[in-house]
Design a protein around this motif. Structure first.
Motif, short mmCIF file in Angstrom:
data_model
loop_
_atom_site.label_atom_id
_atom_site.label_comp_id
_atom_site.label_asym_id
_atom_site.label_seq_id
_atom_site.Cartn_x
_atom_site.Cartn_y
_atom_site.Cartn_z
N GLU A 170 0.60 -1.05 0.04
CA GLU A 170 -0.41 0.14 0.03
C GLU A 170 0.68 1.36 0.17
O GLU A 170 0.69 2.16 -0.63
CB GLU A 170 -0.86 -0.20 1.73
N LEU A 171 2.07 1.19 0.80
CA LEU A 171 2.87 2.47 1.00
C LEU A 171 3.55 2.79 -0.47
O LEU A 171 3.58 3.94 -0.99
CB LEU A 171 3.84 2.24 1.76
N ARG A 172 3.70 1.85 -0.67
CA ARG A 172 4.47 1.67 -2.42
C ARG A 172 3.14 2.37 -3.68
O ARG A 172 3.68 2.90 -3.91
CB ARG A 172 4.89 0.50 -3.12
N THR A 173 2.13 2.17 -3.51
CA THR A 173 1.32 2.24 -4.62
C THR A 173 1.46 3.59 -4.19
O THR A 173 1.39 4.82 -4.70
CB THR A 173 0.31 2.31 -4.11
N LEU A 197 3.46 6.05 -2.68
CA LEU A 197 4.76 6.48 -2.76
C LEU A 197 4.82 7.40 -4.15
O LEU A 197 5.45 8.00 -4.82
CB LEU A 197 5.92 6.04 -2.17
N ASP A 198 4.21 5.90 -5.10
CA ASP A 198 4.74 6.05 -6.23
C ASP A 198 3.95 7.22 -7.18
O ASP A 198 4.38 7.91 -7.97
CB ASP A 198 4.63 4.57 -6.51
N GLU A 199 2.87 7.05 -6.74
CA GLU A 199 1.50 7.84 -6.55
C GLU A 199 2.00 9.85 -6.95
O GLU A 199 2.07 10.44 -7.60
CB GLU A 199 0.37 7.81 -6.27
N LEU A 200 2.52 9.64 -4.82
CA LEU A 200 2.99 11.03 -4.68
C LEU A 200 4.57 10.90 -5.48
O LEU A 200 4.49 12.73 -5.00
CB LEU A 200 3.44 11.38 -3.53
N ASP A 201 5.13 10.59 -5.93
CA ASP A 201 6.15 10.72 -5.62
C ASP A 201 7.47 10.68 -4.88
O ASP A 201 8.12 12.29 -5.57
CB ASP A 201 6.57 11.35 -7.58
N THR A 202 7.30 10.70 -4.30
CA THR A 202 8.09 11.44 -2.46
C THR A 202 9.95 11.03 -2.97
O THR A 202 9.52 10.29 -3.16
CB THR A 202 7.70 11.00 -1.36
N PRO A 203 10.45 11.97 -2.82
CA PRO A 203 12.16 12.11 -2.57
C PRO A 203 12.81 10.49 -1.79
O PRO A 203 13.22 10.57 -2.06
CB PRO A 203 12.66 12.71 -2.11
N TRP A 204 11.86 10.77 -0.59
CA TRP A 204 12.33 9.47 0.77
C TRP A 204 11.39 8.86 1.13
O TRP A 204 10.30 9.66 0.67
CB TRP A 204 13.50 9.40 1.23
N PHE A 205 11.13 8.04 1.63
CA PHE A 205 10.35 7.38 3.00
C PHE A 205 11.27 6.90 4.12
O PHE A 205 12.51 6.97 4.11
CB PHE A 205 9.49 6.79 2.88
N SER A 206 10.39 7.57 5.41
CA SER A 206 11.12 7.10 6.75
C SER A 206 10.52 6.27 7.77
O SER A 206 8.97 6.64 7.30
CB SER A 206 11.54 8.30 6.99
N VAL A 208 19.35 -4.36 9.65
CA VAL A 208 20.01 -4.07 8.41
C VAL A 208 18.66 -4.75 7.17
O VAL A 208 18.96 -4.43 6.48
CB VAL A 208 21.50 -4.49 8.32
N SER A 209 18.85 -5.74 7.58
CA SER A 209 18.29 -6.75 6.50
C SER A 209 16.81 -6.80 6.38
O SER A 209 16.38 -6.47 4.87
CB SER A 209 17.76 -8.56 6.80
N ARG A 210 16.41 -6.11 7.07
CA ARG A 210 15.27 -5.70 6.93
C ARG A 210 14.95 -4.55 6.75
O ARG A 210 14.24 -4.22 5.35
CB ARG A 210 14.75 -5.71 8.48
N ILE A 211 15.38 -2.88 7.14
CA ILE A 211 16.19 -2.20 5.94
C ILE A 211 16.21 -1.92 4.55
O ILE A 211 15.73 -1.91 3.56
CB ILE A 211 16.63 -1.45 6.31
N GLN A 212 17.28 -3.02 4.74
CA GLN A 212 16.76 -3.25 2.68
C GLN A 212 15.91 -3.80 1.42
O GLN A 212 15.79 -3.91 1.05
CB GLN A 212 18.64 -4.49 2.78
N PHE A 213 15.70 -4.90 2.64
CA PHE A 213 13.99 -5.75 1.99
C PHE A 213 12.98 -4.55 1.97
O PHE A 213 12.88 -4.35 0.60
CB PHE A 213 14.18 -6.61 3.36
N ALA A 214 13.03 -3.56 2.78
CA ALA A 214 11.94 -2.56 2.72
C ALA A 214 11.96 -1.42 1.69
O ALA A 214 11.97 -1.29 0.78
CB ALA A 214 11.96 -1.89 4.44
N GLN A 215 13.42 -1.22 1.02
CA GLN A 215 14.29 0.04 1.02
C GLN A 215 14.23 -0.61 -0.77
O GLN A 215 13.63 -0.30 -1.38
CB GLN A 215 15.73 0.22 1.18
N ASP A 216 14.53 -2.07 -0.77
CA ASP A 216 14.39 -1.91 -1.89
C ASP A 216 13.50 -2.49 -2.57
O ASP A 216 12.50 -2.30 -3.68
CB ASP A 216 14.54 -3.74 -2.38
N PHE A 217 12.25 -2.87 -1.55
CA PHE A 217 10.55 -3.37 -2.00
C PHE A 217 9.38 -1.39 -2.54
O PHE A 217 9.05 -1.99 -3.15
CB PHE A 217 9.82 -3.27 -0.77
N ILE A 218 10.41 -0.70 -1.67
CA ILE A 218 9.62 0.75 -1.70
C ILE A 218 10.25 1.09 -3.20
O ILE A 218 9.52 2.20 -3.84
CB ILE A 218 9.64 1.65 -0.60
#
Ligand SMILES: [Fe+2]
Lengths: 287, 254
Positions: free
Chosen positions: A84-87, A89-98, A128-138
């Motif tokens: 849901e978040l990816r959808t 953020l893609d729509e709004l084209d945010t520079p990043w997410f936190s 670390v592995s979870r951050i990497q996963f989330a960052q790649d996913f988004i």
């Protein structure tokens, strides 16, 4: 996976997009450089929240600041939430997410609060592995925020500063440095706030948070219910001089003042920034 | 993930037991070397989030019951319904079920009126955030029902009570709780223009507009079917549109 390139570090000033200001925020966008929204308060909502978010996002930059990724938690990352978040953020084209370097759910229960992790090598590996996963996913840069915390684990092998550095460098993510949290944590856990700031990985810091705190029962509590304390303003000035410019957000989540009050407080932060002696060449102020 | 992080897992387990109220902080804190006072601080915070969202989503109910009757309900809800949704309000949805069970068992002083009041307040929230998109007049060919509309069958006058309470600026002095049964069909909806959530007790004209718009009938078709003058149907539809119950095509809504 390719991430959207992070924007240049620059000095910009923003406030949170809050329901209390839905009626007048669209008329005051000239007075902020960006807005930050909590995705949890918008992802599943239509109606006014959805309309206002999209209206402002069409006119100013918006950043997403989540509170429920639970990056440090024991349960698998919530794929429904991430999708849901990816959808959005893609729509709004945010520079990043936190989100936060802590956890907010465990064993299927959402605490709606941020719980600290022990500062151990084991916790670094885990998060670390979870951050990497989330960052790649988004597919956008993830900024992790140093949270305020009120209990520390006796088996912590690292200092908090070492823990933060280890996590962001190994996860190859960015940092949202909450200056008020540094102040509160330094007071509560007996370390030097300026030394902590100086130890932060400057080139990974893309955003600051500024907020108010109160004196609790024997310790400071990060309440986001007050103007920024002068001591935190001083620390912010030092942070700008040490870490460099970054987007700076005024966080206010309880006893939220009118938009006039928010913008007046944001002006205090701008004035503090203007009084900082920034290293030549580091300043790229938003037009 | 559990199993690969033995020390972390101990911490997660001990903290969880305290946050859920399954263990006193002293016991759990001793296991992992944390400060029991600070663990209790977190437990209080987590519990407060439960109370706060229930007080926010059911604010009239909380006022009517008062802290002495509301707090035991919060405590019971906290125990039987651990929050599992990242969207905070979603976790409050099942509070109505607890209220209904309490009302039928006569527990915590909860009555059918309270259950009804909670239902209206909850539906106001769901309507406010409803993902349904209300069409513009230019987008409809015939009178069209507002897709955010929720229809409730009430028996205990919760709508009148809410109206009175809010008219009095939600003060400490509560209006009387209606003591006579008062069957009402209540429309709860988000107004197409103001985006404000409102409710209206349906009268015959609104029910007529509801059915006719649901069947997609134009003014003339509705007039013909009901054997009513066109102007009568026109004014019924217009009144329903003013309430926000239906959206009229552009030419009919200058
Ligand atoms: Fe923050």
């Amino acid at each position: 996976m390719e991430h959207r390139a992070p924007p240049q570090k620059s000095l910009r000033f923003g406030i949170g997009l809050r329901r209390e200001h839905f009626d007048d925020i669209a008329d005051r966008l000239d007075e902020v450089d960006f807005l930050e929204f909590l995705p949890e308060n918008f992802l599943r909502f239509g109606g006014r929240p959805s309309r206002v978010l999209r209206e402002v996002a069409a006119r100013v930059d918006v950043t997403s600041h989540g509170v429920s990724l639970s990056l440090g938690g024991p349960d698998p990352l919530n794929k429904t939430y991430l999708t849901e978040l990816r959808t959005l953020l893609d729509e709004l084209d945010t520079p990043w997410f936190s989100d936060h370097l802590s956890y907010s759910s465990a064993f299927g229960v959402e605490y709606h609060d941020l719980l600290p992790l022990p500062f151990t090598a084991e916790a670094v590996d885990h998060v670390v592995s979870r951050i990497q996963f989330a960052q790649d996913f988004i597919g956008r840069p993830l900024l992790v925020e140093n949270p305020s915390y009120y209990m520390s684990y006796p088996d912590s092998e690292l200092t908090e500063a070492e823990f933060v550095n280890e996590v962001v460098s190994r996860a190859d993510c960015n940092l949202l440095l909450d200056v008020n949290n540094v102040y509160v944590n330094a007071q509560n856990h007996g370390y030097d706030a300026r030394a902590f700031i100086a130890a932060m990985p400057a080139d990974r810091v893309l955003q600051y948070h500024m907020a108010g705190h109160i004196q609790g029962d024997g310790f400071l509590v990060d309440t986001h219910s007050m103007p920024v304390r002068d001591e935190v303003m001083d620390l912010y000035r030092y942070t700008l001089e040490t870490v460099g410019p970054a987007w700076t957000l005024l966080e206010w989540d309880h006893a939220i003042p009118s938009l006039d009050g928010m913008i007046a407080e944001l002006s205090r932060i701008r004035e503090t920034a203007a009084s900082a002696h920034l290293a030549p060449g580091t300043l790229e102020v938003a037009a | 993930m559990i199993g690969s992080n033995p020390r972390l897992d101990d911490a997660f387990g001990a903290v969880h037991a305290v946050l859920r109220g399954d263990q006193v902080p002293q016991t759990a804190a001793a296991q992992v070397g944390l400060d029991p006072v600070r663990m209790a601080f977190y437990a209080d915070a987590v519990y407060s989030h439960v109370r706060e969202v229930l007080e926010k989503d059911f604010c009239a109910l909380a006022a009517v019951l008062g802290p002495s009757r509301f707090e035991p309900l919060v405590r019971e809800y906290f125990e039987i319904r651990p929050f599992d949704a990242y969207e905070l309000n979603e976790n409050a949805a099942a509070f109505r079920d607890l209220l209904a069970r309490c009302a039928s068992a006569g527990r915590h002083g909860v009555t059918d009126f309270h259950v009804e009041l909670a239902e209206v307040e909850w539906q106001e929230f769901t309507v406010y955030v409803s993902p349904e998109v209300i069409p513009e007049p230019s987008q409809v060919q015939a009178p069209t029902l507002n897709p955010t509309l929720v229809i409730l069958q009430l028996d205990h006058g919760a709508n009148d009570f809410l109206d009175e309470w809010r008219d009095g600026a939600q003060g400490d002095v509560l209006p009387p709780i209606p003591d006579q049964p008062n069957p009402t069909t209540l429309f709860v909806l988000r107004h197409p223009e103001t985006e404000n959530v409102l409710f209206v007790a349906a009268d015959e004209a609104l029910l007529f507009a509801l059915k006719a718009a649901h069947d997609g009938l134009t003014v003339s078709a509705a007039a013909e079917e009901a054997a009513l003058p066109i102007q009568t149907v026109q004014s019924i539809y217009q009144s329903a549109a003013d309430w926000g119950v239906v959206v009229l095509p552009e030419e009919k809504n200058p």
